[in-house]
Design an enzyme around this catalytic site. Structure first.
Site, PDB file in Angstrom:
ATOM      1  N   GLU A 127       3.878 -10.748  -0.495  1.00 21.66           N
ATOM      2  CA  GLU A 127       3.127 -10.670  -1.748  1.00 21.66           C
ATOM      3  C   GLU A 127       3.837 -11.486  -2.816  1.00 21.66           C
ATOM      4  OE1 GLU A 127       2.575  -6.786  -3.551  1.00 21.66           O
ATOM      5  OE2 GLU A 127       1.115  -7.586  -4.958  1.00 21.66           O
ATOM      6  N   GLY A 268      11.252  -3.910  -6.485  1.00 25.17           N
ATOM      7  CA  GLY A 268      11.635  -2.555  -6.089  1.00 25.17           C
ATOM      8  C   GLY A 268      11.343  -2.276  -4.624  1.00 25.17           C
ATOM      9  N   ALA A 269      10.122  -2.575  -4.205  1.00 25.08           N
ATOM     10  CA  ALA A 269       9.732  -2.307  -2.823  1.00 25.08           C
ATOM     11  C   ALA A 269       8.376  -2.931  -2.566  1.00 25.08           C
ATOM     12  CB  ALA A 269       9.658  -0.798  -2.571  1.00 25.08           C
ATOM     13  N   MET A 270       7.957  -2.917  -1.302  1.00 24.49           N
ATOM     14  CA  MET A 270       6.712  -3.577  -0.927  1.00 24.49           C
ATOM     15  C   MET A 270       5.933  -2.765   0.100  1.00 24.49           C
ATOM     16  SD  MET A 270       4.714  -6.056  -1.400  1.00 24.49           S
ATOM     17  CE  MET A 270       3.154  -6.116  -0.544  1.00 24.49           C
ATOM     18  N   GLU A 271       4.627  -2.648  -0.159  1.00 30.90           N
ATOM     19  CA  GLU A 271       3.763  -1.720   0.584  1.00 30.90           C
ATOM     20  C   GLU A 271       3.154  -2.292   1.857  1.00 30.90           C
ATOM     21  OE1 GLU A 271       2.988  -3.125  -2.474  1.00 30.90           O
ATOM     22  OE2 GLU A 271       0.855  -3.616  -2.610  1.00 30.90           O
ATOM     23  N   ASN A 272       3.791  -3.259   2.527  1.00 36.57           N
ATOM     24  CA  ASN A 272       3.246  -3.827   3.769  1.00 36.57           C
ATOM     25  C   ASN A 272       2.692  -2.720   4.675  1.00 36.57           C
ATOM     26  OD1 ASN A 272       4.731  -6.277   2.953  1.00 36.57           O
ATOM     27  ND2 ASN A 272       6.500  -5.049   3.566  1.00 36.57           N
ATOM     28  N   HIS A 304       4.984   5.664  -4.638  1.00 34.77           N
ATOM     29  CA  HIS A 304       4.182   4.506  -5.051  1.00 34.77           C
ATOM     30  C   HIS A 304       3.791   3.661  -3.832  1.00 34.77           C
ATOM     31  CE1 HIS A 304       3.003   1.265  -7.905  1.00 34.77           C
ATOM     32  NE2 HIS A 304       3.367   0.481  -6.896  1.00 34.77           N
ATOM     33  N   GLU A 305       4.778   3.297  -3.038  1.00 38.08           N
ATOM     34  CA  GLU A 305       4.474   2.419  -1.890  1.00 38.08           C
ATOM     35  C   GLU A 305       3.584   3.150  -0.891  1.00 38.08           C
ATOM     36  OE1 GLU A 305       5.214  -0.526  -2.587  1.00 38.08           O
ATOM     37  OE2 GLU A 305       6.667  -0.030  -4.147  1.00 38.08           O
ATOM     38  N   HIS A 308       0.001   3.201  -2.002  1.00 36.89           N
ATOM     39  CA  HIS A 308      -0.675   1.912  -1.844  1.00 36.89           C
ATOM     40  C   HIS A 308      -1.466   1.858  -0.534  1.00 36.89           C
ATOM     41  CE1 HIS A 308       0.121  -0.781  -5.115  1.00 36.89           C
ATOM     42  NE2 HIS A 308       1.430  -0.834  -4.978  1.00 36.89           N
TER      43      HIS A 308
HETATM   44  N1  0A1 Z   1       3.455  -4.618  -4.638  1.00 33.77           N
HETATM   45  C1  0A1 Z   1       4.799  -4.247  -4.933  1.00 33.77           C
HETATM   46  C2  0A1 Z   1       5.475  -5.144  -5.882  1.00 33.77           C
HETATM   47  C3  0A1 Z   1       6.027  -6.436  -5.336  1.00 33.77           C
HETATM   48  C4  0A1 Z   1       5.493  -7.616  -5.761  1.00 33.77           C
HETATM   49  C5  0A1 Z   1       6.026  -8.816  -5.349  1.00 33.77           C
HETATM   50  C6  0A1 Z   1       7.119  -8.800  -4.527  1.00 33.77           C
HETATM   51  O1  0A1 Z   1       7.696  -9.994  -4.175  1.00 33.77           O
HETATM   52  C7  0A1 Z   1       8.987 -10.208  -4.251  1.00 33.77           C
HETATM   53  C8  0A1 Z   1       7.662  -7.619  -4.090  1.00 33.77           C
HETATM   54  C9  0A1 Z   1       7.081  -6.434  -4.489  1.00 33.77           C
HETATM   55  C10 0A1 Z   1       4.766  -2.900  -5.616  1.00 33.77           C
HETATM   56  O2  0A1 Z   1       3.967  -2.697  -6.525  1.00 33.77           O
HETATM   57  O3  0A1 Z   1       5.562  -2.069  -5.286  1.00 33.77           O
HETATM   58 ZN    ZN Z   2       2.695  -1.341  -6.514  1.00 33.82          ZN
END
Ligand code: 0A1
Ligand code: ZN
Length: 876
Positions: A127, A268-272, A304-305, A308
């Site tokens: 993302e 912070g983190a990513m919702e893959n 949060h993640e 998502h």
């Molecule tokens: N979707 C994630 C936020 C996020 C956006 C971009 C990134 O790239 C480095 C990483 C994470 C969230 O809202 O937690």
């Molecule tokens: Zn988010």
């Protein structure tokens, strides 16, 4: 690096994708510098697209090795390939399979976007536009495909291989030292939710049974030896899964849910899908290494993640302008979760504090933008407080307007209608409008108009008629690109507090005000409350029902009264804050700090109120921050003056309440072992606030108390709080404590980050030199985002006096760091640069230095689009 002057992208130019991808079969052979990616895309012409449109796939720094169409190698004349794009001008039919082989170098990837290495493991971040750094693809969120991923690696290098979805098969690769795993994700998803991980990782396992009886295997993967620190995250995950079933009727939908904690991560983190990747800061915790704030941060980010999965993954965004569709809504959901797990009023207070500090500031400066922007040059720069936090406030207002039941109906309809789709804000609002019959067309302005509305409220009491009239005026200040504003829908929750402190009836004519909320919809509006037998004190914007700047005609006496009696805890807090803010801004402008006695009195009574939650007291007794005072001042801000008046008031409060504060400190001490629950955390927060007030003067007694706590603490919250107190005083105890802390936690990067941050925050003349020296410390690294944020980010964002030094050295330093980091990691560099977002409110001397620093950055050739965009908008 990409083109530094990319074209602006406009929401108005949205067109559906010309080609769709039904399935993606990926084969990824991991290698430190030459990872081979074979992607098989089942492409199909979009019936809603332009006839004869070519196939154009995005890339970013890719090396094409081979291309085949329906199994046959493609001649060089039938396609165009560059690192940035792959085009088939004349596709042979309307549906075919394209096989693309690319080579990527994860070790050279310092941007941490796409496939990269962290602590010798492999991981991905896609993302918003990272998938194009792995293979050529229509890399946009409205192209949804079913992914199957085969990952192969050296067994001893990467014994763990993880992908999205469910594990299909795994085993050794015959005749070699390599092994493989195949993962299949049955849920169609956009490319930004793709992820894979490979490496040496330890697994913490658990399981969860969903409401309908599906058994889900849960895994949290951490660095070997850190397993014991993942327990709290696992607990938070299970609580999140249950809560989403109960509060929103949403169940998990795969057989496994995995989380991987990595130490190099931009955010912070990513919702893959099914494979969340986390900054390890939001996973790892132990009483010895994590503070209460860390624990609540972990709980919030895990939630949060996880949330998502429905708001973001099952229903995703049509385009990146709709980012708030998933982010604002998911922040709202995680805030509600934390409110249910902890104290709702205290959670609301801390959320609003953060909203004001980050979002109100952003909204009042050159980087202001709507919750749903209409144009961008670099989407990475729109992961902002406005999209996230204001986006959440907009959802909260929707709930306030529609009520619990109406809101739930709207959410249910949204899930029912749009599951499996890439949706828009219009789709979201239509679900609520259709489910409840509400017209939300004016409400939609919250998504398009930037700037924090001001709400001016005046009260008029008519003794003879027994009525109280509120005259309300709203206005939205001009913001970049938006000079004229329309009136918004402002849900104003309020109460009329009678002389005995109890709420009086809230009647408009003969009608009781439903849920205590009136709707302000016009520029000027009056509300006449009837049937009152005494003059009330209005308690306005209860629970911070609307994210507005409220200007009321409440007197200091009214605020003292509300601080003692308001039935709404948020407004009890806010009354005291308002009193303090009023006198601090007057004093910072050189006026008399009158009203101190009333404030001290109100604070003393609050502290003594045994019925109040310690966590609430800790929030209410913490003065507004320097940033909030500066924002209230608005222009010609001298950060030294702001610091001085705030410190003077802290000194007075500390001296005047020394007795009760010392009693509080003593009474809240406990021999019980540390637990991270909200009630215990609240007691520590209040006790540590007392510790701080008792030492503001730098008295031997105050410092000795902090030193004793530092030495005896059995948990990081108390140890850190004591160290923060010691850090404020230039005495030998400070250096000794900092050294002892370092020696003890030397091997623990997340704790050393705290050590960096604390030093970057010292409000003293030597801090910039200290920060520069710390950049040469062996534990510091420009390659690690957490380290850079802990030291440089904390200095720029949380040390207003030293960052804004009168000689301009702080500004020049930040420009230097941004420029040197830009080539390595543009995302982190541009985030650092956004610390200049308040530069225009500074007094002329400092403003000049800030402008010069920004200009120097903007004029540097070869900037990343990320940094170029922030620099030009900041100056614009
Ligand atoms: N979707 C994630 C936020 C996020 C956006 C971009 C990134 O790239 C480095 C990483 C994470 C969230 O809202 O937690
Ligand atoms: Zn988010």
């Amino acid at each position: 690096m990409r083109d530094a002057e990319p074209q602006a992208v406009r929401l108005a130019d949205y067109r559906p994708p010309e080609w769709l991808v039904d399935t993606v079969d990926l084969d990824v052979a991991l290698h430190p510098t030459q990872t081979r990616v074979t992607a098989r895309l089942a492409l199909r012409r979009n019936p809603e697209g332009t006839p004869d449109a070519p196939v154009i796939l995005e890339g970013d720094g890719l090396t094409l090795v081979r291309l085949a169409l329906d199994g046959a190698p493609l001649a060089g004349s039938s396609f165009e390939a560059s690192p940035e794009r792959l085009a088939l001008r004349h596709p042979p039919s309307d549906a075919f399979t394209l096989e693309i082989e690319t080579l990527v170098d994860p070790t050279a990837n310092t941007q941490l976007m796409g496939l990269y290495r962290t602590s010798n493991n492999y991981c991905t971040q896609c993302e918003p536009e990272g998938f194009r750094r792995i293979t050529y693809f229509p890399d946009r969120p409205d192209v949804l495909a079913v992914y199957t991923t085969r990952i192969e690696a050296e067994l001893d290098e990467a014994p763990v291989l993880l992908g999205n979805g469910n594990l299909v098969s795994s085993g050794p690769v015959l005749g070699a030292s390599r092994h493989f795993a195949v993962w299949h994700d049955p849920w169609p998803k956009p490319s930004y939710l793709f992820a894979l991980v490979g490496g040496k990782l330890a697994k913490v396992s658990d399981s969860f049974t969903t409401a309908s009886g599906r058994q889900v295997e849960l895994g949290i993967y951490v660095e070997e030896g850190k397993e014991a620190r993942a327990g709290y995250a696992m607990d938070a995950l299970k609580r999140s899964m249950r809560w989403d079933e109960e509060a929103f009727g949403r169940e998990y939908d795969l057989d496994v849910f995995n989380i991987v904690a990595v130490s190099d991560f931009n955010m912070g983190a990513m919702e893959n899908k099914g494979l969340n990747v986390f900054n390890d800061k939001y996973v790892l915790a132990s009483p010895q290494t994590a503070t209460d704030a860390d624990y609540s941060g972990i709980e919030g980010v895990i939630a949060h993640e996880y949330f998502h999965n429905w708001t973001g993954n099952r229903i995703t965004c049509r385009d990146w302008f709709q980012l708030c569709l998933k982010e604002g809504l998911t922040v709202f959901r995680d805030q509600e979760f934390s409110s249910d797990q902890r104290s709702r009023p205290v959670k609301r207070i801390s959320d609003v504090r953060m909203l004001k500090a980050a979002q109100f500031t952003e909204d009042s400066g050159p980087l202001a933008h709507p919750v749903r922007p209409e144009t961008y040059r670099e989407i990475n720069n729109f992961y902002t407080a406005t999209v996230y936090e204001k986006g959440s406030e907009v959802v909260r207002m929707l709930k306030t307007l529609l009520g619990e039941e109406g809101f739930r109906k709207g959410m249910d309809l949204y899930f029912e209608r749009h599951d499996g789709e890439a949706a828009t804000i219009e789709d979201f609002l239509a679900s609520f409008a259709d489910a409840t019959g509400h017209d939300l067309s004016q409400f939609a302005l919250w998504y398009s108009q930037s700037g924090t509305p001001t709400l001016e409220v005046k009260g008029a009491w008519d003794e003879a008629a027994g009525t109280y009239r509120l005259d309300v005026k709203q206005s939205v200040p001009p913001t970049p690109g938006q000079s004229e504003k329309k009136p918004m829908v402002i849900p104003l929750a309020l109460g009329l507090v009678g002389p005995d402190g109890a709420d009086m009836p809230l009647m408009l004519g003969n009608t009781p005000v439903e849920r205590g909320v009136v709707e302000v919809t016009q520029k000027e509006q009056s509300f006449l409350f009837t049937g009152l037998d005494a003059k009330p004190v209005p308690s306005l914007n209860r629970g911070f029902s609307a994210p507005v700047n409220l200007k009321s005609d409440l007197t200091p006496e009214d605020r003292v009264f509300l601080a003692a009696h308001d039935g709404d805890p948020f407004n009890r807090f806010d009354a005291l804050q308002g009193l303090a803010l009023g006198l601090l801004t007057r004093a910072a402008r050189g006026g008399a700090a009158d009203g101190e006695a009333a404030l001290i009195d109100a604070a003393g009574r609050l502290l003594a109120d045994a019925a109040l939650d310690p966590a609430f007291k800790a929030q209410a007794l913490a003065l507004p921050g320097e940033g909030e005072i500066a924002r209230e001042l608005g222009s010609d801000v001298d950060p030294d003056a702001v610091f001085a008046v705030r410190k003077a008031l802290r000194l007075k409060l500390g001296a005047a309440l020394a007795g009760p504060l010392a009693e509080t400190y003593a009474a809240l001490g406990t021999a019980a072992p540390f637990t991270p629950d909200a009630a215990s955390a609240g007691r520590r927060a209040l006790r540590n606030l007392a510790l701080d007030y008792l030492a503001v003067s730098g008295s031997d007694e105050g410092v000795a108390r902090a030193q004793a706590q530092f030495a005896a603490a059995d948990n990081m919250t108390d140890r850190m709080a004591a160290l923060a107190v010691l850090a404020q005083h230039d005495r030998p105890e400070r250096a000794a404590a900092l050294d002892a802390f370092y020696a003890r936690f030397e091997r623990d990067a997340l704790v050393i980050d705290k050590w960096f941050t604390l030093q970057a925050q010292i409000p003293e003349a030597g801090t910039l030199e200290r920060v520069k020296a710390l950049m040469l410390h062996p534990a510091f690294s420009m390659g690690n985002p957490n380290r850079v944020r802990a030291l440089v980010g904390a200095f720029a964002a949380t040390n207003p006096t030293q960052f804004n030094r009168a000689d301009g050295a702080g500004h020049a330093f930040l420009a230097d760091v941004v420029l040197s980091l830009d080539a390595k990691n543009p995302q982190v560099a541009s985030r650092l640069l956004s610390a200049f977002k308040t530069w225009r409110q500074l007094e002329p001397g400092r403003r000049g230095h800030a402008e010069a620093a920004l200009r120097r950055v903007a004029d540097t050739p070869g900037l990343s689009p990320d940094v170029a965009d922030i620099a030009t908008r900041s100056l614009g």
